[in-house]
Design a protein around this motif. Structure first.
Motif, PDB file in Angstrom:
ATOM      1  N   SER A   1       4.936  29.412  21.502  1.00  0.00           N
ATOM      2  CA  SER A   1       4.410  30.778  21.439  1.00  0.00           C
ATOM      3  C   SER A   1       5.047  31.624  22.537  1.00  0.00           C
ATOM      4  N   ILE A   2       5.130  32.921  22.303  1.00  0.00           N
ATOM      5  CA  ILE A   2       5.690  33.861  23.275  1.00  0.00           C
ATOM      6  C   ILE A   2       4.670  34.967  23.523  1.00  0.00           C
ATOM      7  N   SER A   3       4.851  35.655  24.600  1.00  0.00           N
ATOM      8  CA  SER A   3       3.944  36.759  24.934  1.00  0.00           C
ATOM      9  C   SER A   3       4.255  37.971  24.065  1.00  0.00           C
ATOM     10  N   TYR A   4       3.309  38.896  24.029  1.00  0.00           N
ATOM     11  CA  TYR A   4       3.507  40.093  23.215  1.00  0.00           C
ATOM     12  C   TYR A   4       4.615  40.969  23.780  1.00  0.00           C
ATOM     13  N   SER A   5       4.741  41.038  25.111  1.00  0.00           N
ATOM     14  CA  SER A   5       5.800  41.839  25.725  1.00  0.00           C
ATOM     15  C   SER A   5       7.182  41.273  25.381  1.00  0.00           C
ATOM     16  N   LEU A   6       7.343  39.934  25.383  1.00  0.00           N
ATOM     17  CA  LEU A   6       8.622  39.334  25.009  1.00  0.00           C
ATOM     18  C   LEU A   6       8.925  39.582  23.551  1.00  0.00           C
TER      19      LEU A   6
ATOM     20  N   CYS B   1      -6.368  48.922   6.588  1.00  0.00           N
ATOM     21  CA  CYS B   1      -5.269  49.281   7.481  1.00  0.00           C
ATOM     22  C   CYS B   1      -5.753  50.236   8.569  1.00  0.00           C
ATOM     23  N   GLY B   2      -5.196  50.064   9.767  1.00  0.00           N
ATOM     24  CA  GLY B   2      -5.467  50.968  10.870  1.00  0.00           C
ATOM     25  C   GLY B   2      -4.310  51.929  11.086  1.00  0.00           C
ATOM     26  N   PRO B   3      -4.490  52.963  11.921  1.00  0.00           N
ATOM     27  CA  PRO B   3      -3.446  53.983  12.147  1.00  0.00           C
ATOM     28  C   PRO B   3      -2.417  53.522  13.187  1.00  0.00           C
ATOM     29  N   HIS B   4      -1.709  52.441  12.913  1.00  0.00           N
ATOM     30  CA  HIS B   4      -0.740  51.903  13.863  1.00  0.00           C
ATOM     31  C   HIS B   4       0.294  51.081  13.085  1.00  0.00           C
TER      32      HIS B   4
ATOM     33  N   ASP C   1      -6.340  45.637  13.215  1.00  0.00           N
ATOM     34  CA  ASP C   1      -6.224  45.423  14.657  1.00  0.00           C
ATOM     35  C   ASP C   1      -4.827  45.783  15.155  1.00  0.00           C
ATOM     36  N   SER C   2      -4.785  46.256  16.405  1.00  0.00           N
ATOM     37  CA  SER C   2      -3.544  46.666  17.040  1.00  0.00           C
ATOM     38  C   SER C   2      -3.348  45.885  18.328  1.00  0.00           C
ATOM     39  N   HIS C   3      -2.101  45.585  18.642  1.00  0.00           N
ATOM     40  CA  HIS C   3      -1.798  44.878  19.883  1.00  0.00           C
ATOM     41  C   HIS C   3      -1.939  45.785  21.097  1.00  0.00           C
ATOM     42  N   ASP C   4      -1.754  47.092  20.886  1.00  0.00           N
ATOM     43  CA  ASP C   4      -1.724  48.030  22.015  1.00  0.00           C
ATOM     44  C   ASP C   4      -3.075  48.678  22.287  1.00  0.00           C
ATOM     45  N   ASN C   5      -4.008  48.611  21.358  1.00  0.00           N
ATOM     46  CA  ASN C   5      -5.284  49.316  21.525  1.00  0.00           C
ATOM     47  C   ASN C   5      -6.435  48.377  21.166  1.00  0.00           C
ATOM     48  N   GLU C   6      -6.998  47.800  22.212  1.00  0.00           N
ATOM     49  CA  GLU C   6      -8.122  46.894  21.992  1.00  0.00           C
ATOM     50  C   GLU C   6      -9.436  47.643  21.822  1.00  0.00           C
ATOM     51  N   GLN C   7      -9.445  48.959  22.130  1.00  0.00           N
ATOM     52  CA  GLN C   7     -10.665  49.748  22.063  1.00  0.00           C
ATOM     53  C   GLN C   7     -11.049  50.124  20.632  1.00  0.00           C
ATOM     54  N   LEU C   8     -10.228  49.775  19.657  1.00  0.00           N
ATOM     55  CA  LEU C   8     -10.569  50.089  18.268  1.00  0.00           C
ATOM     56  C   LEU C   8     -11.844  49.401  17.817  1.00  0.00           C
ATOM     57  N   HIS C   9     -12.182  48.290  18.452  1.00  0.00           N
ATOM     58  CA  HIS C   9     -13.398  47.569  18.068  1.00  0.00           C
ATOM     59  C   HIS C   9     -14.656  48.388  18.315  1.00  0.00           C
ATOM     60  N   ALA C  10     -14.539  49.381  19.195  1.00  0.00           N
ATOM     61  CA  ALA C  10     -15.717  50.206  19.512  1.00  0.00           C
ATOM     62  C   ALA C  10     -15.853  51.415  18.598  1.00  0.00           C
TER      63      ALA C  10
ATOM     64  N   LEU D   1      -7.068  37.485   4.648  1.00  0.00           N
ATOM     65  CA  LEU D   1      -5.722  37.236   5.150  1.00  0.00           C
ATOM     66  C   LEU D   1      -5.421  38.293   6.198  1.00  0.00           C
ATOM     67  N   SER D   2      -5.169  37.863   7.425  1.00  0.00           N
ATOM     68  CA  SER D   2      -4.909  38.780   8.533  1.00  0.00           C
ATOM     69  C   SER D   2      -3.416  38.862   8.782  1.00  0.00           C
ATOM     70  N   ILE D   3      -2.880  40.110   8.897  1.00  0.00           N
ATOM     71  CA  ILE D   3      -1.460  40.333   9.128  1.00  0.00           C
ATOM     72  C   ILE D   3      -1.238  40.613  10.603  1.00  0.00           C
ATOM     73  N   ASP D   4      -0.417  39.783  11.240  1.00  0.00           N
ATOM     74  CA  ASP D   4      -0.007  39.915  12.640  1.00  0.00           C
ATOM     75  C   ASP D   4      -1.214  40.179  13.545  1.00  0.00           C
ATOM     76  N   PRO D   5      -2.140  39.255  13.646  1.00  0.00           N
ATOM     77  CA  PRO D   5      -3.329  39.484  14.489  1.00  0.00           C
ATOM     78  C   PRO D   5      -2.961  39.465  15.974  1.00  0.00           C
ATOM     79  N   PRO D   6      -3.674  40.220  16.818  1.00  0.00           N
ATOM     80  CA  PRO D   6      -3.392  40.227  18.264  1.00  0.00           C
ATOM     81  C   PRO D   6      -3.893  38.951  18.925  1.00  0.00           C
ATOM     82  N   SER D   7      -3.363  38.675  20.105  1.00  0.00           N
ATOM     83  CA  SER D   7      -3.719  37.457  20.816  1.00  0.00           C
ATOM     84  C   SER D   7      -5.123  37.510  21.402  1.00  0.00           C
TER      85      SER D   7
END
Length: 483
Positions: free
Chosen positions: A257-262, A317-320, A388-397, A416-422
């Motif tokens: 596995s790799i980090s999201y920044s990499l 789908c979310g706006p990202h 879900d977005s990798h850059d905005n965790e506040q969407l859950h609120a 089926l989840s597409i590219d879920p965040p870590s």
């Protein structure tokens, strides 16, 4: 003149006709008064007689032939080839030394007869006429062989297997089985304690014993493998930093596995070499739709003959960027005759990639809604989560996000989840699709699959990643967690 007692000890063959048969045995008594002859160790038609002494009357005897005379039996070696005929004058029929009848001379005692083997026909005395006849046959065959040019050595070698067979199989069964095998006596000769003591003395560890080693062997069920089922470990992909989590393919390849920044830098490098964002979105959307089509039933569910039972899919789908990937997947599903309803919230700002994907989706028969209440109240076959977005965790609120989560939980369809965040997802999925290289994901994402974006090897090398494609002949492969 020979008396009857002179024939005692001789081995004779007595032909008593087709009804009584042919008898062979050793003469033990000759009755001059009652015209009888008594035999011991007698055979009838080649089979051992059950009675110890057999008496034959002269009335029943048609022919009597001497196999071995009493003089020959007493001497160390018999005189072979004698032409003199011994005739009994004691009232018995004349005795001749002619060759044995076929039934008596050619029959071999079987195992059931349990008798000693009689002398072979080669020791039987023959008349001069027969001997001369055999010489003529041999001379004719020898001359024929010489005319054909076949060496006598080859003829001799052909007779060797028969000689070996005679040496091996001519011994009679009764000569072998003289007494029963004593199993108890032979078993008592084996000292089991001494043998085990010798084995234990040769073990390197003094405290270790053979019996203890046998007790340590685990017992397996009928459905268990004796050999340990450990998958092979192959590392053909290495990351520059130590991975937080590792995954394995079905063939045993290690996928770190790799980090999201990499991964962000990896996708940016691919974009620099020409793999633009729209092409990346197309690869993710197509792989996700292909996976969804197989989960919906594949060709058994989606075919022209089953158009009245079209499967239904809800795409969230979310706006990202992940939302744009979900819209691309929805477009491919709609093109394959899937009844698609897509949800995108009414956001103030929408990225360009999402707007371009929406323009393409509007050209299909799919339905677009901005309020979760407008979603179909009926059952759906599959839910595709791209909220879900990798850059905005506040969407859950967000309120719309919570409403979508509640709607999803009210339906029993698989997700089926597409590219879920870590950091995790609020909607628990059954399957998840990662891209390029996986992120260290949580268990709530379900079974993980990896999507091939088609990144060139130079892109990985530029970021210090040793990479060799693990996909083989596929574009989506399953991954297994090492935990």
């Amino acid at each position: 003149m020979a008396t009857g007692s002179s024939f005692i000890g001789s081995t004779v063959s007595v032909d008593c006709g087709s009804i009584l048969g042919t008898y062979q045995g050793e003469v033990c008594d000759v009755g001059a008064d009652d015209q009888t002859i008594s035999l011991v160790n007698a055979f009838r038609n080649g089979l051992k007689c059950k009675i110890s002494k057999l008496t034959l009357s002269a009335i029943d005897i048609q022919e009597l032939s001497i196999i071995t005379s009493s003089i020959e039996a007493k001497s160390s070696h018999g005189v072979i080839g004698s032409n003199r005929a011994d005739t009994a004058k004691d009232g018995l029929p004349p005795l001749s030394r002619s060759s044995l009848p076929p039934a008596a001379g050619s029959s071999v005692p079987t195992a059931s007869s349990c008798s000693s083997a009689l002398p072979s026909s080669s020791k039987t005395r023959n008349s001069p006429a027969k001997l001369s006849e055999r010489r003529r046959v041999y001379s004719a065959s020898e001359s024929t062989t010489k005319r054909q040019g076949t060496p006598r050595k080859a003829e001799h070698s052909r007779r060797k297997p028969n000689d070996r067979n005679d040496d091996c199989f001519n011994q009679h069964v009764c000569d072998i089985i003289e007494s029963e095998f004593d199993f108890e006596y032979n078993l008592s000769l084996f000292d089991k304690a001494a043998v085990f003591e010798e084995i234990n003395s040769q073990l390197p560890n003094e405290g270790l014993r053979l019996v203890e080693c046998n007790k340590r062997v685990p017992k397996y069920r009928h459905d268990e493998n004796v050999l340990e089922n450990v998958p092979a470990v192959y590392r053909q992909i290495t990351a520059p930093s130590h991975p937080d989590q590792e995954y394995y393919t079905d063939s045993g390849l290690v996928i770190p596995s790799i980090s999201y920044s990499l991964r962000t830098r990896l996708l940016s490098a691919a974009e620099k070499y020409g793999l633009s964002v729209p092409r990346q979105l197309e690869m993710v959307g197509r792989s996700a739709s292909e996976m969804a089509l197989q989960l919906l039933g594949g060709c058994h569910r989606i075919n022209p003959e089953n158009s009245h039972q079209r499967p239904r899919a809800a795409v969230l789908c979310g706006p990202h960027m992940q939302g744009a990937q979900g819209v691309s997947c929805a477009r491919h599903l709609a093109n394959h005759n899937v009844d698609v309803t897509i949800f995108i919230p009414n956001a103030v700002k929408v990225i360009n990639w999402l707007q371009e994907e929406m323009n393409l989706f509007k050209c299909t028969s799919g339905v677009h809604v901005q309020n979760i209440k407008e979603m179909t109240s009926g059952s759906v076959d599959i839910i595709i989560n791209a909220l879900d977005s990798h850059d905005n965790e506040q969407l859950h609120a967000e309120s719309w996000y919570k409403a979508v989560v509640n709607w999803t939980r009210s339906h029993r369809a698989s997700v089926l989840s597409i590219d879920p965040p870590s950091y995790g997802v609020a909607i628990e999925a059954k399957w998840s699709l990662s891209i390029a290289l996986p992120l260290p994901l949580q268990k709530s994402v379900g079974k993980i699959y990896l999507c091939d974006l088609g990144l060139p090897a130079r892109v990985f090398t530029e970021l210090g990643i040793k990479y060799e494609s693990p996909f083989g002949s596929k574009f989506v492969i399953p991954l297994h967690s090492s935990e």
